[in-house]
Design an enzyme around this catalytic site. Structure first.
Site, PDB file in Angstrom:
ATOM      1  N   ALA A  27       2.291   5.274  -8.810  1.00  0.00           N
ATOM      2  CA  ALA A  27       3.567   5.407  -9.408  1.00  0.00           C
ATOM      3  C   ALA A  27       3.749   4.873 -10.626  1.00  0.00           C
ATOM      4  CB  ALA A  27       4.667   4.697  -8.339  1.00  0.00           C
TER       5      ALA A  27
ATOM      6  N   GLY B 254       0.890  -1.128  -0.026  1.00  0.00           N
ATOM      7  CA  GLY B 254      -0.183  -0.054   0.111  1.00  0.00           C
ATOM      8  C   GLY B 254       0.663   1.283   0.014  1.00  0.00           C
ATOM      9  N   LEU B 255       2.075   1.205  -0.636  1.00  0.00           N
ATOM     10  CA  LEU B 255       2.823   2.302  -0.799  1.00  0.00           C
ATOM     11  C   LEU B 255       2.803   3.138  -2.104  1.00  0.00           C
ATOM     12  CD1 LEU B 255       6.152   0.847   0.757  1.00  0.00           C
ATOM     13  CD2 LEU B 255       4.397   2.156   1.884  1.00  0.00           C
ATOM     14  N   GLY B 256       1.698   3.063  -2.572  1.00  0.00           N
ATOM     15  CA  GLY B 256       1.504   3.885  -3.877  1.00  0.00           C
ATOM     16  C   GLY B 256       1.795   3.329  -5.190  1.00  0.00           C
ATOM     17  N   SER B 257       2.253   1.794  -5.322  1.00  0.00           N
ATOM     18  CA  SER B 257       2.486   1.443  -6.444  1.00  0.00           C
ATOM     19  C   SER B 257       1.460   1.916  -7.847  1.00  0.00           C
ATOM     20  CB  SER B 257       2.744  -0.171  -6.331  1.00  0.00           C
ATOM     21  OG  SER B 257       1.597  -0.669  -5.973  1.00  0.00           O
ATOM     22  N   SER B 258       0.378   1.774  -7.407  1.00  0.00           N
ATOM     23  CA  SER B 258      -0.752   2.304  -8.517  1.00  0.00           C
ATOM     24  C   SER B 258      -0.528   3.666  -9.093  1.00  0.00           C
ATOM     25  CB  SER B 258      -2.020   2.092  -8.273  1.00  0.00           C
ATOM     26  OG  SER B 258      -2.311   0.638  -7.566  1.00  0.00           O
TER      27      SER B 258
ATOM     28  N   ASP C 124      -1.150  10.684  -3.570  1.00  0.00           N
ATOM     29  CA  ASP C 124      -0.072   9.862  -3.931  1.00  0.00           C
ATOM     30  C   ASP C 124       0.374  10.087  -5.266  1.00  0.00           C
ATOM     31  OD1 ASP C 124      -2.595   9.311  -4.915  1.00  0.00           O
ATOM     32  OD2 ASP C 124      -2.800   7.138  -4.479  1.00  0.00           O
TER      33      ASP C 124
END
Ligand code: PMV
Length: 329
Positions: free
Chosen positions: A116, A110-114, A158
Protein backbone atom coordinates in the site's frame (compact mmCIF):
# COMPACT_ATOMS: atom_id res chain seq x y z
CA UNK A 1 7.25 32.95 0.08
CA UNK A 2 4.95 30.43 -1.60
CA UNK A 3 5.41 26.75 -0.98
CA UNK A 4 4.69 24.14 -3.66
CA UNK A 5 1.48 22.22 -2.95
CA UNK A 6 1.60 18.87 -1.20
CA UNK A 7 -0.10 15.96 -2.98
CA UNK A 8 -1.40 13.12 -0.81
CA UNK A 9 -2.39 9.73 -2.17
CA UNK A 10 -3.70 6.75 -0.23
CA UNK A 11 -4.03 3.03 -0.87
CA UNK A 12 -5.86 0.29 1.05
CA UNK A 13 -4.65 -2.72 3.01
CA UNK A 14 -5.60 -6.23 1.82
CA UNK A 15 -6.76 -9.62 2.98
CA UNK A 16 -6.01 -12.80 1.07
CA UNK A 17 -9.30 -14.71 0.90
CA UNK A 18 -8.26 -17.85 -1.02
CA UNK A 19 -5.21 -19.19 -2.85
CA UNK A 20 -2.05 -17.97 -1.09
CA UNK A 21 1.27 -19.62 -2.02
CA UNK A 22 -0.26 -21.40 -5.04
CA UNK A 23 -0.68 -17.95 -6.63
CA UNK A 24 3.12 -17.59 -6.68
CA UNK A 25 3.20 -20.63 -9.02
CA UNK A 26 0.51 -19.50 -11.46
CA UNK A 27 -2.76 -20.51 -9.76
CA UNK A 28 -5.38 -17.78 -9.25
CA UNK A 29 -6.20 -16.23 -5.87
CA UNK A 30 -8.99 -14.05 -4.48
CA UNK A 31 -8.03 -10.93 -2.53
CA UNK A 32 -10.10 -8.14 -1.01
CA UNK A 33 -9.05 -4.57 -0.17
CA UNK A 34 -9.54 -3.61 3.48
CA UNK A 35 -10.64 -0.17 4.63
CA UNK A 36 -7.42 0.60 6.50
CA UNK A 37 -5.27 2.96 4.45
CA UNK A 38 -1.69 4.08 4.01
CA UNK A 39 -1.06 7.70 2.95
CA UNK A 40 1.93 9.16 1.13
CA UNK A 41 2.36 12.94 0.86
CA UNK A 42 4.78 14.42 -1.66
CA UNK A 43 6.01 18.04 -1.76
CA UNK A 44 8.40 18.84 -4.59
CA UNK A 45 11.58 20.79 -3.74
CA UNK A 46 13.52 23.06 -6.02
CA UNK A 47 16.83 21.35 -5.24
CA UNK A 48 17.76 17.68 -5.76
CA UNK A 49 17.38 16.50 -2.16
CA UNK A 50 14.98 13.74 -1.18
CA UNK A 51 13.84 13.69 2.45
CA UNK A 52 11.70 10.80 3.63
CA UNK A 53 9.78 10.65 6.92
CA UNK A 54 8.07 7.34 7.73
CA UNK A 55 6.72 5.72 10.92
CA UNK A 56 9.39 3.00 10.83
CA UNK A 57 12.27 5.46 10.38
CA UNK A 58 13.79 6.61 13.68
CA UNK A 59 14.94 9.78 11.88
CA UNK A 60 14.32 11.22 8.40
CA UNK A 61 16.26 9.59 5.57
CA UNK A 62 17.92 12.04 3.17
CA UNK A 63 19.74 11.46 -0.13
CA UNK A 64 20.20 13.06 -3.54
CA UNK A 65 17.59 12.04 -6.12
CA UNK A 66 20.27 10.85 -8.57
CA UNK A 67 21.91 8.72 -5.90
CA UNK A 68 18.56 7.06 -5.18
CA UNK A 69 18.12 6.31 -8.88
CA UNK A 70 21.64 4.84 -9.00
CA UNK A 71 20.77 2.45 -6.16
CA UNK A 72 21.84 4.23 -2.94
CA UNK A 73 21.17 2.04 0.10
CA UNK A 74 18.02 2.82 2.04
CA UNK A 75 17.31 1.93 5.68
CA UNK A 76 14.79 -0.95 6.12
CA UNK A 77 11.99 1.50 7.10
CA UNK A 78 12.29 3.27 3.72
CA UNK A 79 13.00 0.29 1.42
CA UNK A 80 9.62 0.20 -0.31
CA UNK A 81 9.24 3.95 -0.82
CA UNK A 82 12.79 4.26 -2.14
CA UNK A 83 12.10 1.39 -4.55
CA UNK A 84 8.90 3.22 -5.56
CA UNK A 85 10.83 6.44 -6.34
CA UNK A 86 13.36 4.43 -8.34
CA UNK A 87 10.64 2.66 -10.34
CA UNK A 88 9.09 6.04 -11.23
CA UNK A 89 12.42 7.61 -12.18
CA UNK A 90 13.45 4.87 -14.57
CA UNK A 91 11.05 6.52 -17.03
CA UNK A 92 10.89 10.09 -15.66
CA UNK A 93 13.35 12.76 -14.49
CA UNK A 94 14.46 12.43 -10.84
CA UNK A 95 13.64 15.45 -8.67
CA UNK A 96 14.03 16.68 -5.10
CA UNK A 97 11.07 16.12 -2.81
CA UNK A 98 9.82 15.59 0.70
CA UNK A 99 7.84 12.44 1.28
CA UNK A 100 5.90 11.60 4.42
CA UNK A 101 4.05 8.33 4.95
CA UNK A 102 1.45 7.35 7.56
CA UNK A 103 -0.70 4.27 8.10
CA UNK A 104 -4.04 3.64 9.80
CA UNK A 105 -2.73 0.30 11.06
CA UNK A 106 0.34 -1.49 12.40
CA UNK A 107 2.68 -2.98 9.81
CA UNK A 108 2.90 -6.02 12.14
CA UNK A 109 -0.56 -7.23 11.09
CA UNK A 110 0.66 -8.33 7.66
CA UNK A 111 -2.24 -6.55 5.98
CA UNK A 112 -0.18 -5.25 3.07
CA UNK A 113 1.26 -1.99 4.42
CA UNK A 114 4.36 -2.42 2.21
CA UNK A 115 2.42 -2.77 -1.03
CA UNK A 116 0.00 0.00 0.00
CA UNK A 117 2.80 2.47 0.81
CA UNK A 118 4.48 1.63 -2.49
CA UNK A 119 1.29 2.26 -4.48
CA UNK A 120 0.47 5.45 -2.54
CA UNK A 121 4.01 6.77 -3.15
CA UNK A 122 3.93 6.09 -6.90
CA UNK A 123 0.48 7.67 -7.16
CA UNK A 124 1.39 10.78 -5.13
CA UNK A 125 4.69 11.32 -6.96
CA UNK A 126 3.16 10.93 -10.40
CA UNK A 127 0.34 13.35 -9.52
CA UNK A 128 2.80 15.87 -8.02
CA UNK A 129 4.87 15.85 -11.20
CA UNK A 130 1.87 16.02 -13.54
CA UNK A 131 2.38 12.50 -14.91
CA UNK A 132 -0.86 10.72 -15.76
CA UNK A 133 -0.85 7.00 -14.94
CA UNK A 134 -3.78 4.70 -15.55
CA UNK A 135 -4.45 1.90 -13.04
CA UNK A 136 -2.52 -0.66 -15.12
CA UNK A 137 0.57 1.60 -15.26
CA UNK A 138 0.29 2.31 -11.54
CA UNK A 139 0.13 -1.45 -10.92
CA UNK A 140 3.15 -2.15 -13.15
CA UNK A 141 5.43 0.49 -11.63
CA UNK A 142 4.39 -0.41 -8.07
CA UNK A 143 4.80 -4.16 -8.65
CA UNK A 144 8.31 -3.57 -10.09
CA UNK A 145 9.16 -1.60 -6.94
CA UNK A 146 7.80 -4.32 -4.61
CA UNK A 147 9.77 -6.99 -6.48
CA UNK A 148 12.94 -4.92 -6.10
CA UNK A 149 12.35 -4.40 -2.36
CA UNK A 150 11.48 -8.10 -1.78
CA UNK A 151 14.35 -9.65 -3.72
CA UNK A 152 12.13 -10.78 -6.58
CA UNK A 153 9.56 -12.49 -4.33
CA UNK A 154 5.83 -11.79 -4.56
CA UNK A 155 2.89 -12.54 -6.82
CA UNK A 156 1.72 -8.90 -6.84
CA UNK A 157 -1.77 -9.75 -5.55
CA UNK A 158 -1.37 -7.23 -2.70
CA UNK A 159 -0.30 -4.52 -5.16
CA UNK A 160 -3.39 -5.25 -7.28
CA UNK A 161 -5.64 -4.88 -4.21
CA UNK A 162 -3.96 -1.58 -3.30
CA UNK A 163 -4.37 -0.20 -6.84
CA UNK A 164 -7.81 -1.47 -7.85
CA UNK A 165 -9.56 -2.00 -4.49
CA UNK A 166 -12.74 -4.07 -4.19
CA UNK A 167 -12.44 -7.85 -4.33
CA UNK A 168 -10.32 -9.32 -7.14
CA UNK A 169 -9.68 -12.60 -8.88
CA UNK A 170 -5.96 -12.37 -9.58
CA UNK A 171 -3.39 -14.31 -11.59
CA UNK A 172 0.29 -13.35 -11.35
CA UNK A 173 2.00 -11.25 -12.70
CA UNK A 174 -1.22 -9.33 -13.23
CA UNK A 175 -2.25 -11.35 -16.32
CA UNK A 176 -5.77 -11.48 -14.89
CA UNK A 177 -7.08 -8.81 -12.53
CA UNK A 178 -10.83 -9.24 -12.48
CA UNK A 179 -13.10 -7.30 -10.10
CA UNK A 180 -15.70 -9.49 -8.36
CA UNK A 181 -18.81 -7.41 -7.62
CA UNK A 182 -19.44 -8.71 -4.11
CA UNK A 183 -19.88 -5.75 -1.76
CA UNK A 184 -18.85 -6.27 1.83
CA UNK A 185 -18.04 -9.78 3.08
CA UNK A 186 -19.03 -11.05 6.55
CA UNK A 187 -15.50 -11.56 7.91
CA UNK A 188 -13.96 -11.39 11.36
CA UNK A 189 -10.18 -10.84 11.44
CA UNK A 190 -7.80 -11.99 14.17
CA UNK A 191 -4.16 -10.98 14.57
CA UNK A 192 -2.04 -13.85 15.90
CA UNK A 193 0.24 -11.58 17.93
CA UNK A 194 3.24 -12.62 15.81
CA UNK A 195 4.69 -10.68 12.89
CA UNK A 196 5.82 -13.02 10.11
CA UNK A 197 8.18 -12.42 7.19
CA UNK A 198 6.52 -13.06 3.83
CA UNK A 199 9.81 -13.82 2.08
CA UNK A 200 10.83 -16.34 4.75
CA UNK A 201 7.54 -18.29 4.49
CA UNK A 202 7.46 -18.14 0.70
CA UNK A 203 10.99 -19.58 0.74
CA UNK A 204 9.94 -22.33 3.16
CA UNK A 205 7.10 -23.35 0.83
CA UNK A 206 9.55 -23.24 -2.09
CA UNK A 207 11.91 -25.53 -0.13
CA UNK A 208 9.15 -28.09 0.39
CA UNK A 209 8.28 -27.86 -3.31
CA UNK A 210 11.91 -28.63 -4.21
CA UNK A 211 11.95 -31.72 -2.01
CA UNK A 212 8.47 -33.00 -3.00
CA UNK A 213 7.71 -31.44 -6.40
CA UNK A 214 4.96 -33.84 -7.49
CA UNK A 215 3.03 -33.68 -4.20
CA UNK A 216 3.23 -29.92 -3.94
CA UNK A 217 2.17 -29.56 -7.56
CA UNK A 218 -1.01 -31.52 -6.67
CA UNK A 219 -1.63 -29.09 -3.82
CA UNK A 220 -1.31 -26.10 -6.17
CA UNK A 221 -3.77 -27.79 -8.54
CA UNK A 222 -6.24 -28.41 -5.71
CA UNK A 223 -5.84 -24.79 -4.69
CA UNK A 224 -6.67 -23.67 -8.21
CA UNK A 225 -9.89 -25.74 -8.17
CA UNK A 226 -10.70 -24.45 -4.73
CA UNK A 227 -10.30 -20.80 -5.78
CA UNK A 228 -12.58 -21.34 -8.76
CA UNK A 229 -15.23 -22.98 -6.53
CA UNK A 230 -14.84 -20.18 -4.01
CA UNK A 231 -15.37 -17.59 -6.70
CA UNK A 232 -18.68 -19.23 -7.63
CA UNK A 233 -19.72 -19.65 -3.97
CA UNK A 234 -18.95 -15.98 -3.25
CA UNK A 235 -21.01 -14.91 -6.25
CA UNK A 236 -23.98 -16.91 -4.84
CA UNK A 237 -23.28 -15.45 -1.38
CA UNK A 238 -23.36 -19.06 -0.21
CA UNK A 239 -21.58 -18.43 3.10
CA UNK A 240 -21.62 -22.04 4.36
CA UNK A 241 -19.85 -23.14 1.14
CA UNK A 242 -17.43 -20.18 1.34
CA UNK A 243 -16.63 -21.20 4.93
CA UNK A 244 -16.05 -24.86 4.04
CA UNK A 245 -13.70 -23.76 1.26
CA UNK A 246 -11.78 -21.61 3.77
CA UNK A 247 -11.40 -24.68 5.97
CA UNK A 248 -10.07 -26.71 3.03
CA UNK A 249 -7.77 -23.83 2.02
CA UNK A 250 -6.39 -23.78 5.56
CA UNK A 251 -5.92 -27.56 5.47
CA UNK A 252 -3.84 -27.26 2.30
CA UNK A 253 -1.75 -24.50 3.88
CA UNK A 254 -1.21 -26.70 6.95
CA UNK A 255 -0.11 -29.45 4.57
CA UNK A 256 2.67 -27.24 3.20
CA UNK A 257 3.72 -26.35 6.73
CA UNK A 258 2.93 -22.64 6.92
CA UNK A 259 0.38 -22.63 9.75
CA UNK A 260 1.37 -22.27 13.41
CA UNK A 261 -0.09 -23.33 16.75
CA UNK A 262 -1.30 -19.77 17.36
CA UNK A 263 -3.05 -19.49 14.00
CA UNK A 264 -4.59 -22.93 14.48
CA UNK A 265 -5.81 -21.99 17.98
CA UNK A 266 -7.55 -18.85 16.68
CA UNK A 267 -9.01 -20.70 13.70
CA UNK A 268 -10.41 -23.49 15.90
CA UNK A 269 -11.79 -20.92 18.37
CA UNK A 270 -13.58 -19.10 15.53
CA UNK A 271 -15.08 -22.33 14.18
CA UNK A 272 -16.21 -23.39 17.67
CA UNK A 273 -17.90 -20.00 18.11
CA UNK A 274 -20.05 -20.59 15.03
CA UNK A 275 -18.01 -19.36 12.05
CA UNK A 276 -18.80 -21.13 8.76
CA UNK A 277 -15.04 -21.54 8.26
CA UNK A 278 -11.68 -19.96 8.98
CA UNK A 279 -8.14 -19.90 7.62
CA UNK A 280 -4.83 -18.13 7.90
CA UNK A 281 -4.53 -15.23 5.47
CA UNK A 282 -1.24 -14.53 3.69
CA UNK A 283 2.10 -16.28 3.88
CA UNK A 284 1.50 -17.89 7.31
CA UNK A 285 3.94 -18.14 10.20
CA UNK A 286 1.87 -15.53 12.05
CA UNK A 287 0.10 -12.31 10.96
CA UNK A 288 -3.69 -12.64 10.61
CA UNK A 289 -6.42 -15.25 10.24
CA UNK A 290 -9.89 -14.67 8.84
CA UNK A 291 -13.21 -16.25 9.76
CA UNK A 292 -16.40 -16.14 7.74
CA UNK A 293 -19.51 -15.91 9.91
CA UNK A 294 -23.13 -14.76 9.68
CA UNK A 295 -23.56 -11.24 11.10
CA UNK A 296 -25.43 -12.74 14.07
CA UNK A 297 -22.34 -14.75 15.06
CA UNK A 298 -19.76 -11.95 14.66
CA UNK A 299 -19.82 -10.88 18.32
CA UNK A 300 -19.37 -14.49 19.49
CA UNK A 301 -16.52 -15.15 17.04
CA UNK A 302 -14.79 -11.87 17.97
CA UNK A 303 -15.18 -12.69 21.68
CA UNK A 304 -13.65 -16.14 21.09
CA UNK A 305 -10.65 -14.58 19.31
CA UNK A 306 -10.22 -11.88 21.97
CA UNK A 307 -10.51 -14.52 24.67
CA UNK A 308 -7.85 -16.79 23.17
CA UNK A 309 -5.37 -15.89 25.91
CA UNK A 310 -2.56 -15.65 23.32
CA UNK A 311 -0.27 -12.73 24.21
CA UNK A 312 -0.59 -9.93 21.64
CA UNK A 313 -3.47 -11.58 19.76
CA UNK A 314 -6.47 -9.33 19.03
CA UNK A 315 -9.40 -8.74 16.73
CA UNK A 316 -8.73 -6.24 13.91
CA UNK A 317 -11.83 -4.27 12.86
CA UNK A 318 -11.87 -4.21 9.07
CA UNK A 319 -14.43 -3.77 6.32
CA UNK A 320 -13.76 -5.46 3.00
CA UNK A 321 -14.07 -4.33 -0.62
CA UNK A 322 -12.50 -0.90 0.10
CA UNK A 323 -11.77 1.69 -2.57
CA UNK A 324 -8.43 1.39 -4.39
CA UNK A 325 -5.66 3.98 -4.64
CA UNK A 326 -6.87 7.58 -4.76
CA UNK A 327 -5.69 11.16 -4.44
CA UNK A 328 -6.83 12.66 -1.14
CA UNK A 329 -8.42 16.11 -1.06
O1 PMV B 1 2.18 -12.55 3.85
P1 PMV B 1 1.47 -11.72 2.83
O2 PMV B 1 0.26 -11.08 3.40
O3 PMV B 1 2.37 -10.76 2.18
O4 PMV B 1 0.92 -12.71 1.70
C1 PMV B 1 1.77 -13.58 1.02
C2 PMV B 1 0.98 -14.39 0.03
C3 PMV B 1 1.81 -15.37 -0.78
O5 PMV B 1 0.94 -15.99 -1.73
C4 PMV B 1 2.38 -16.45 0.11
C5 PMV B 1 2.95 -14.68 -1.51
C6 PMV B 1 2.49 -13.80 -2.67
O6 PMV B 1 3.20 -12.83 -2.97
O7 PMV B 1 1.45 -14.07 -3.27
Amino acid sequence: MTHPPTVTASAPAKLMLYGEHAVVYGAPCIVTAADLRVRASVTLRDDDRVIIRAPLLPEPFAARADDILRGADAPPGARFVVAALRACWRTATPCGLELRTQADFSHSYGLGSSSAVTVATVKALSAATGRVLDARQLFRLSYDAVLEAQEGIGSGYDVAAAVFGGTLYYVTPGDVIEPLPLGELPLVIGYSGVKASTTEWVQRAAGLRERHPALVQHIWRLMQELVDEARAALARRDWPACGRLMDINHGLLSAIGVSTARLDALIHAARAAGAHGAKLSGAGGGDCMIALADEGRHAAVAAALDGSGLPGACVVAVRTGAEGARIEA
